[in-house]
Design a protein around this motif. Structure first.
Motif, PDB file in Angstrom:
ATOM      1  N   PRO A 311       0.832  -1.223   0.000  1.00 28.19           N
ATOM      2  CA  PRO A 311       0.000   0.000   0.000  1.00 28.19           C
ATOM      3  C   PRO A 311       0.857   1.260   0.000  1.00 28.19           C
ATOM      4  N   ARG A 312       0.273   2.345  -0.487  1.00 27.62           N
ATOM      5  CA  ARG A 312       0.989   3.614  -0.611  1.00 27.62           C
ATOM      6  C   ARG A 312       1.344   4.208   0.756  1.00 27.62           C
ATOM      7  N   PHE A 313       2.559   4.766   0.846  1.00 28.02           N
ATOM      8  CA  PHE A 313       2.989   5.460   2.059  1.00 28.02           C
ATOM      9  C   PHE A 313       2.267   6.802   2.181  1.00 28.02           C
ATOM     10  N   ARG A 314       2.181   7.299   3.413  1.00 31.06           N
ATOM     11  CA  ARG A 314       1.826   8.702   3.598  1.00 31.06           C
ATOM     12  C   ARG A 314       3.064   9.539   3.315  1.00 31.06           C
ATOM     13  N   TYR A 315       2.855  10.825   3.029  1.00 31.80           N
ATOM     14  CA  TYR A 315       4.006  11.655   2.656  1.00 31.80           C
ATOM     15  C   TYR A 315       4.977  11.839   3.820  1.00 31.80           C
ATOM     16  N   ASP A 316       4.460  11.957   5.030  1.00 36.12           N
ATOM     17  CA  ASP A 316       5.363  12.102   6.182  1.00 36.12           C
ATOM     18  C   ASP A 316       6.166  10.829   6.402  1.00 36.12           C
ATOM     19  N   GLN A 317       5.561   9.657   6.127  1.00 31.86           N
ATOM     20  CA  GLN A 317       6.289   8.399   6.232  1.00 31.86           C
ATOM     21  C   GLN A 317       7.398   8.323   5.186  1.00 31.86           C
ATOM     22  N   LEU A 318       7.086   8.813   3.978  1.00 34.73           N
ATOM     23  CA  LEU A 318       8.072   8.824   2.898  1.00 34.73           C
ATOM     24  C   LEU A 318       9.284   9.669   3.268  1.00 34.73           C
ATOM     25  N   LEU A 321      11.326   8.091   6.178  1.00 40.11           N
ATOM     26  CA  LEU A 321      12.134   6.961   5.726  1.00 40.11           C
ATOM     27  C   LEU A 321      13.417   7.448   5.054  1.00 40.11           C
ATOM     28  N   GLY A 322      13.298   8.494   4.221  1.00 40.96           N
ATOM     29  CA  GLY A 322      14.463   8.982   3.497  1.00 40.96           C
ATOM     30  C   GLY A 322      15.476   9.694   4.375  1.00 40.96           C
ATOM     31  N   TRP A 323      14.990  10.581   5.261  1.00 41.27           N
ATOM     32  CA  TRP A 323      15.900  11.444   6.024  1.00 41.27           C
ATOM     33  C   TRP A 323      16.325  10.859   7.362  1.00 41.27           C
ATOM     34  N   LYS A 324      15.439  10.111   8.024  1.00 39.41           N
ATOM     35  CA  LYS A 324      15.752   9.620   9.368  1.00 39.41           C
ATOM     36  C   LYS A 324      16.234   8.174   9.409  1.00 39.41           C
ATOM     37  N   ILE A 325      16.053   7.442   8.320  1.00 38.95           N
ATOM     38  CA  ILE A 325      16.474   6.031   8.303  1.00 38.95           C
ATOM     39  C   ILE A 325      17.541   5.800   7.233  1.00 38.95           C
ATOM     40  N   PHE A 326      17.205   6.096   5.978  1.00 34.04           N
ATOM     41  CA  PHE A 326      18.136   5.789   4.892  1.00 34.04           C
ATOM     42  C   PHE A 326      19.396   6.645   4.936  1.00 34.04           C
ATOM     43  N   LEU A 327      19.251   7.938   5.189  1.00 32.72           N
ATOM     44  CA  LEU A 327      20.420   8.815   5.208  1.00 32.72           C
ATOM     45  C   LEU A 327      21.402   8.446   6.322  1.00 32.72           C
ATOM     46  N   PRO A 328      20.951   8.284   7.590  1.00 34.35           N
ATOM     47  CA  PRO A 328      21.908   7.865   8.628  1.00 34.35           C
ATOM     48  C   PRO A 328      22.532   6.497   8.345  1.00 34.35           C
ATOM     49  N   MET A 329      21.733   5.541   7.826  1.00 33.23           N
ATOM     50  CA  MET A 329      22.276   4.213   7.540  1.00 33.23           C
ATOM     51  C   MET A 329      23.341   4.275   6.444  1.00 33.23           C
ATOM     52  N   SER A 330      23.060   5.011   5.371  1.00 36.96           N
ATOM     53  CA  SER A 330      24.028   5.090   4.282  1.00 36.96           C
ATOM     54  C   SER A 330      25.303   5.800   4.740  1.00 36.96           C
TER      55      SER A 330
END
Length: 347
Positions: A311-318, A321-330
């Motif tokens: 199902p589609r994400f909400r915009y705040d979830q999107l 995910l990008g700034w608080k999860i993917f960026l620190p992990m990368s």
């Protein structure tokens, strides 16, 4: 091909020009045909997962459905809103489509099968793909309508957010390959995994980066569940709302060309590109381009599978995910990969 044309008596300048044009056509024309067929495959996969038949009337097994849709779009009237900025309104889909094609210039389909085998191939793709946001933003603003404008702002924020993470993921791959040249990057993966598997993905430090890259690629190309730029319940049809006829088709073709590019990058960066899955001599009898295309189709199946089931994400979830999860992990894995290579490669 340039040398062949020179041997025929053609001057070097003209021979180089004709060879370059031929190379461009050899990439662009099959890519356009591939986009048409991949749209058909996309609809068939969705239908199979939803227990429907999908396209099955136009042509044998419905294979000509995409061409029938293209003909219908081509014959439609091009409507330009009276209050729009007409010049920018018309140039926006051209930018999106052109940028989607330009990135394929450095993609190696096999040994020596690349239009421009440059040493900064990966940086070129990162730079070219980041230009796609201009077509989207211009389309939303030039339409002079609030819903396309909202969608364009969403798209710009979404694409920029995930490009940051993709950049750090690519740094990890570059550190392992020790090159920006895509051909050399593929060769560096020969027998890399456990001594007999071709691909970076089988390294414990790079497997999480592949997962992040796969998901970021879906977000970068606005595929479900990240298609917030055209959420029908909120934005009608996103920045494409005011477009019709071939201008709408150019957005559609550009989107699928970008999806195929992301599938190709998954294969090149993590799964050995044109190399067979295993470093076993009999597998090399199959041409490299066959392995490469099979890998692209495999990743496209994953893209379609996710679109049909998640199902589609909400915009705040999107954004989270990008700034608080993917960026620190990368960022963390850039440190881990560089530290690991300092200990093992240079010790």
């Amino acid at each position: 091909m340039t040398d062949f044309l020179v041997d025929l008596g053609i001057q070097y300048g003209w021979a180089w020009f004709l060879a370059t044009v031929a190379g461009v056509l050899l990439i662009a024309l099959p890519l356009m045909l591939g986009v048409a067929m991949i749209i058909y495959a996309d609809r068939k996969i969705w239908a199979a997962i939803a227990l429907r038949k999908g396209p099955n009337v136009v042509g044998p097994f419905g294979l000509l459905q995409s061409f029938a849709d293209g003909l219908k779009v081509f014959l439609q009237e091009t409507i330009i809103p009276s209050a729009s900025n007409k010049g920018l309104f018309l140039i926006a889909p051209i930018i999106t489509f052109t940028v989607a094609l330009l990135a394929w210039a450095v993609v190696p389909f096999g040994p020596g099968m690349v239009l421009a085998d440059i040493n900064i191939g990966l940086l070129y793709i990162l730079a070219i793909s980041s230009l796609g946001v201009y077509g989207v933003v211009i389309a939303g603003w030039a339409s002079n309508s609030k819903y396309p404008f909202f969608s364009a702002m969403r798209a710009a924020a979404q694409m920029i957010s995930y490009e940051v993470s993709i950049g750090f993921i690519l740094i990890c791959v570059i550190l392992f390959a020790n090159t920006n040249n895509l051909t050399l990057m593929i060769e560096a993966q020969r027998g890399f995994g456990l001594g007999f598997v071709n691909g970076f993905v089988f390294h414990l430090l790079l497997f999480p980066m592949w997962v992040l890259f796969l998901i970021s690629g879906m977000a970068e190309t606005a595929r479900a569940p990240f298609d917030l730029t055209e959420a029908e319940s909120e934005l009608v049809a996103g920045y494409q709302t005011e477009y019709s006829s071939m201008s709408f088709a150019l957005f559609w073709l550009g989107e699928y060309a970008n999806v195929l590019l992301m599938c190709a990058l998954n294969a090149i960066l993590f799964f050995g590109g044109w190399l067979p899955p295993f470093d076993w001599e009999p597998l090399y009898l199959i041409p490299g381009i066959v392995w490469f295309l099979l890998k692209i189709l495999f990743f496209f199946f994953i893209f379609s599978w996710v679109k049909a089931t998640v199902p589609r994400f909400r915009y705040d979830q999107l954004m989270r995910l990008g700034w608080k999860i993917f960026l620190p992990m990368s960022l963390l894995f850039v440190v881990l990969v560089s530290g690991w290579l300092m200990l093992t490669r240079y010790s």
